[in-house]
Design a protein around this motif. Structure first.
Motif, PDB file in Angstrom:
ATOM      1  N   ASP A 101      -2.315  -0.042  -6.004  1.00 58.18           N
ATOM      2  CA  ASP A 101      -2.463   1.388  -6.236  1.00 58.18           C
ATOM      3  C   ASP A 101      -1.228   2.173  -5.800  1.00 58.18           C
ATOM      4  OD1 ASP A 101      -3.621   0.563  -3.546  1.00 58.18           O
ATOM      5  OD2 ASP A 101      -3.419   2.722  -3.240  1.00 58.18           O
ATOM      6  N   TYR A 102      -0.364   1.562  -4.976  1.00 56.36           N
ATOM      7  CA  TYR A 102       0.822   2.252  -4.466  1.00 56.36           C
ATOM      8  C   TYR A 102       1.867   2.528  -5.551  1.00 56.36           C
ATOM      9  CZ  TYR A 102      -0.253   2.078   0.558  1.00 56.36           C
ATOM     10  OH  TYR A 102      -0.808   2.278   1.794  1.00 56.36           O
ATOM     11  N   VAL A 103       1.632   2.061  -6.773  1.00 57.45           N
ATOM     12  CA  VAL A 103       2.549   2.428  -7.857  1.00 57.45           C
ATOM     13  C   VAL A 103       2.341   3.883  -8.277  1.00 57.45           C
ATOM     14  CG1 VAL A 103       2.703   0.062  -8.707  1.00 57.45           C
ATOM     15  CG2 VAL A 103       1.027   1.620  -9.728  1.00 57.45           C
ATOM     16  N   PHE A 104       1.225   4.495  -7.816  1.00 61.18           N
ATOM     17  CA  PHE A 104       0.948   5.901  -8.116  1.00 61.18           C
ATOM     18  C   PHE A 104       1.296   6.781  -6.912  1.00 61.18           C
ATOM     19  CE2 PHE A 104      -2.251   3.603 -10.788  1.00 61.18           C
ATOM     20  CZ  PHE A 104      -1.717   3.945 -12.024  1.00 61.18           C
ATOM     21  N   ASP A 105       1.383   8.094  -7.166  1.00 58.05           N
ATOM     22  CA  ASP A 105       1.787   9.008  -6.096  1.00 58.05           C
ATOM     23  C   ASP A 105       0.619   9.546  -5.280  1.00 58.05           C
ATOM     24  OD1 ASP A 105       0.611  10.818  -7.830  1.00 58.05           O
ATOM     25  OD2 ASP A 105       2.454  11.943  -8.249  1.00 58.05           O
ATOM     26  N   GLY A 106      -0.607   9.207  -5.666  1.00 62.06           N
ATOM     27  CA  GLY A 106      -1.763   9.643  -4.890  1.00 62.06           C
ATOM     28  C   GLY A 106      -2.118  11.104  -5.065  1.00 62.06           C
ATOM     29  N   HIS A 116      -1.762   6.643 -16.759  1.00 61.45           N
ATOM     30  CA  HIS A 116      -1.212   7.669 -15.869  1.00 61.45           C
ATOM     31  C   HIS A 116       0.212   7.297 -15.464  1.00 61.45           C
ATOM     32  CE1 HIS A 116      -0.745  10.397 -12.454  1.00 61.45           C
ATOM     33  NE2 HIS A 116      -1.779  11.053 -12.913  1.00 61.45           N
ATOM     34  N   PRO A 117       1.125   8.250 -15.447  1.00 65.09           N
ATOM     35  CA  PRO A 117       2.506   7.939 -15.060  1.00 65.09           C
ATOM     36  C   PRO A 117       2.583   7.356 -13.652  1.00 65.09           C
ATOM     37  CG  PRO A 117       2.366  10.126 -16.054  1.00 65.09           C
ATOM     38  CD  PRO A 117       0.968   9.665 -15.848  1.00 65.09           C
ATOM     39  N   VAL A 118       3.424   6.358 -13.490  1.00 65.17           N
ATOM     40  CA  VAL A 118       3.627   5.760 -12.165  1.00 65.17           C
ATOM     41  C   VAL A 118       4.698   6.550 -11.421  1.00 65.17           C
ATOM     42  CG1 VAL A 118       2.856   3.439 -12.750  1.00 65.17           C
ATOM     43  CG2 VAL A 118       5.218   4.086 -13.224  1.00 65.17           C
ATOM     44  N   ALA A 119       4.522   6.653 -10.100  1.00 66.17           N
ATOM     45  CA  ALA A 119       5.468   7.419  -9.282  1.00 66.17           C
ATOM     46  C   ALA A 119       5.293   7.013  -7.824  1.00 66.17           C
ATOM     47  CB  ALA A 119       5.246   8.921  -9.452  1.00 66.17           C
ATOM     48  N   PRO A 120       5.736   5.813  -7.457  1.00 63.02           N
ATOM     49  CA  PRO A 120       5.520   5.330  -6.084  1.00 63.02           C
ATOM     50  C   PRO A 120       6.175   6.226  -5.040  1.00 63.02           C
ATOM     51  CG  PRO A 120       7.001   3.862  -7.310  1.00 63.02           C
ATOM     52  CD  PRO A 120       6.455   4.844  -8.284  1.00 63.02           C
ATOM     53  N   SER A 127       8.816  -1.583  -5.045  1.00 63.52           N
ATOM     54  CA  SER A 127       9.003  -3.026  -5.237  1.00 63.52           C
ATOM     55  C   SER A 127       7.883  -3.627  -6.075  1.00 63.52           C
ATOM     56  CB  SER A 127       9.118  -3.742  -3.882  1.00 63.52           C
ATOM     57  OG  SER A 127       7.880  -3.768  -3.197  1.00 63.52           O
ATOM     58  N   LYS A 128       6.664  -3.164  -5.863  1.00 63.71           N
ATOM     59  CA  LYS A 128       5.544  -3.691  -6.647  1.00 63.71           C
ATOM     60  C   LYS A 128       5.624  -3.208  -8.098  1.00 63.71           C
ATOM     61  CE  LYS A 128       2.538  -5.875  -5.489  1.00 63.71           C
ATOM     62  NZ  LYS A 128       2.399  -7.362  -5.556  1.00 63.71           N
ATOM     63  N   LEU A 129       6.060  -1.982  -8.301  1.00 63.31           N
ATOM     64  CA  LEU A 129       6.250  -1.489  -9.666  1.00 63.31           C
ATOM     65  C   LEU A 129       7.330  -2.292 -10.379  1.00 63.31           C
ATOM     66  CD1 LEU A 129       5.765   0.468 -11.966  1.00 63.31           C
ATOM     67  CD2 LEU A 129       7.305   2.095 -10.823  1.00 63.31           C
ATOM     68  N   ARG A 249       4.889   6.839   3.530  1.00 66.71           N
ATOM     69  CA  ARG A 249       3.830   7.740   3.080  1.00 66.71           C
ATOM     70  C   ARG A 249       2.754   6.944   2.349  1.00 66.71           C
ATOM     71  NH1 ARG A 249       6.333  12.000  -0.723  1.00 66.71           N
ATOM     72  NH2 ARG A 249       4.178  12.740  -0.770  1.00 66.71           N
ATOM     73  N   ARG A 250       1.505   7.210   2.685  1.00 65.66           N
ATOM     74  CA  ARG A 250       0.382   6.590   1.983  1.00 65.66           C
ATOM     75  C   ARG A 250      -0.146   7.546   0.915  1.00 65.66           C
ATOM     76  NH1 ARG A 250       2.273   3.378   6.092  1.00 65.66           N
ATOM     77  NH2 ARG A 250       0.935   1.566   6.435  1.00 65.66           N
ATOM     78  N   PRO A 251      -0.575   7.029  -0.231  1.00 68.79           N
ATOM     79  CA  PRO A 251      -1.195   7.904  -1.229  1.00 68.79           C
ATOM     80  C   PRO A 251      -2.525   8.455  -0.713  1.00 68.79           C
ATOM     81  CG  PRO A 251      -1.194   5.595  -1.971  1.00 68.79           C
ATOM     82  CD  PRO A 251      -0.466   5.638  -0.678  1.00 68.79           C
ATOM     83  N   LEU A 252      -2.739   9.742  -0.876  1.00 70.16           N
ATOM     84  CA  LEU A 252      -4.015  10.332  -0.468  1.00 70.16           C
ATOM     85  C   LEU A 252      -5.122   9.922  -1.432  1.00 70.16           C
ATOM     86  CD1 LEU A 252      -2.964  13.960   0.587  1.00 70.16           C
ATOM     87  CD2 LEU A 252      -3.319  11.937   2.037  1.00 70.16           C
TER      88      LEU A 252
END
Length: 287
Positions: A101-106, A116-120, A127-129, A249-252
């Motif tokens: 899930d960390y490929v998203f910005d949360g 949905h657009p990815v934005a780590p 790295s995972k993206l 930073r963790r995604p909320l």
């Protein structure tokens, strides 16, 4: 499917794959044989295997450490999976790969869909993206499962940490503004085998999917359920992420839309509460 080549031996998903293999023979390659800092050596195992499918259960998962060690994280999470994917494509072997899930910005509070657009937010997510991109670029048949908040009886994870702290303390402060789906590693393992079989029969299902436990919950409420099921009288006090600063930073928002996974593979979203019960039983921690 008779045999699977599995990269990873001691991580949470790797252990779950070995536990849930059933009649599938596993060729397990751990770090002593397949060091993910050496992409060519790992690809060589794919080139010589007699397995029907390849499953990658290796990842650099130290989220905070990755902030100062991004080059190493990129090799483990992207360069080597890309090399494995190229080797698998050359052999015509389906590859199952785990992402996050960390490929998203949360941002927001809606579950993230596949479109949905990815934005780590940090190095680990980047790295995972990059690993996802490398697997797709190899051009072979694959299933990439983005998952979240992995828990199991093995390794280090939130459940085991809460059991330890909950037994030591009467009160814990836990982040309550990060929401996501805890995902039992056994459910991920089952999904890997189901997807691998179906990719062998129907390569058109190749693609990226989401796999997370439900219902979505905060870390604080997840801790409360752990304590409830384990019979631990530990009070949980909600705090915001800002009160527990970390290097990364963790995604909320870690909610993931699992609809495409169910539609493609017939895999219903797993109930983490049942998975938690099984984990506590395995740990001998259920009262």
């Amino acid at each position: 499917m008779k045999k699977a080549l599995v990269f990873g031996a001691t991580g949470q998903v790797a252990c779950a794959l070995q536990r849930c293999a059933g009649d599938v023979v596993l060729e397990v390659r751990g770090r002593d044989e397949a060091d993910f800092s050496d992409p060519a050596a790992c690809a060589a195992w794919v080139a010589q295997t007699d397995a029907d499918v390849v499953i990658n259960a290796v990842a650099y998962t130290a989220v905070d450490k990755a902030e100062g060690d991004e080059a190493a994280a990129l090799v483990v999470n992207a360069t080597t999976p890309g090399a494995i994917a190229i080797a698998a494509a050359a052999r015509g072997l389906p590859l199952v790969h785990i992402s996050t899930d960390y490929v998203f910005d949360g941002a927001g509070d809606a579950p993230f869909g596949l479109d949905h657009p990815v934005a780590p937010l940090g190095a680990y997510g980047r790295s995972k993206l990059a690993g996802e991109v490398a697997v797709r670029a190899a051009g072979g048949v694959h299933a990439i499962f983005r998952t979240s908040w992995v828990v199991s009886p093995d390794g280090a994870n939130f459940v085991k940490t809460m059991l330890r702290l909950g037994a030591e303390r009467e009160r814990l402060t836990i982040v309550a503004d990060q929401i996501g789906g805890p995902t039992p590693a056994d459910d991920i393992a089952v999904a890997c085998f189901v997807a691998a079989r179906q990719l062998l029969a129907g390569p058109s299902k190749s693609g990226t999917y989401h796999l997370s436990g439900g219902p979505d919950v905060s870390w604080a409420d997840f801790a409360r359920e752990i304590f409830r099921q384990a019979g631990l009288a530990c009070e949980v006090v909600d705090i915001p992420s800002s009160a527990y600063p970390t290097p990364a930073r963790r995604p909320l928002n870690s909610r993931l839309d699992n609809c495409a996974t169910e539609a493609a593979f017939g895999l219903a979203r797993p109930d983490w509460r049942f998975g938690l019960t099984e984990i506590l039983k395995a740990l001998g921690a259920k009262h």
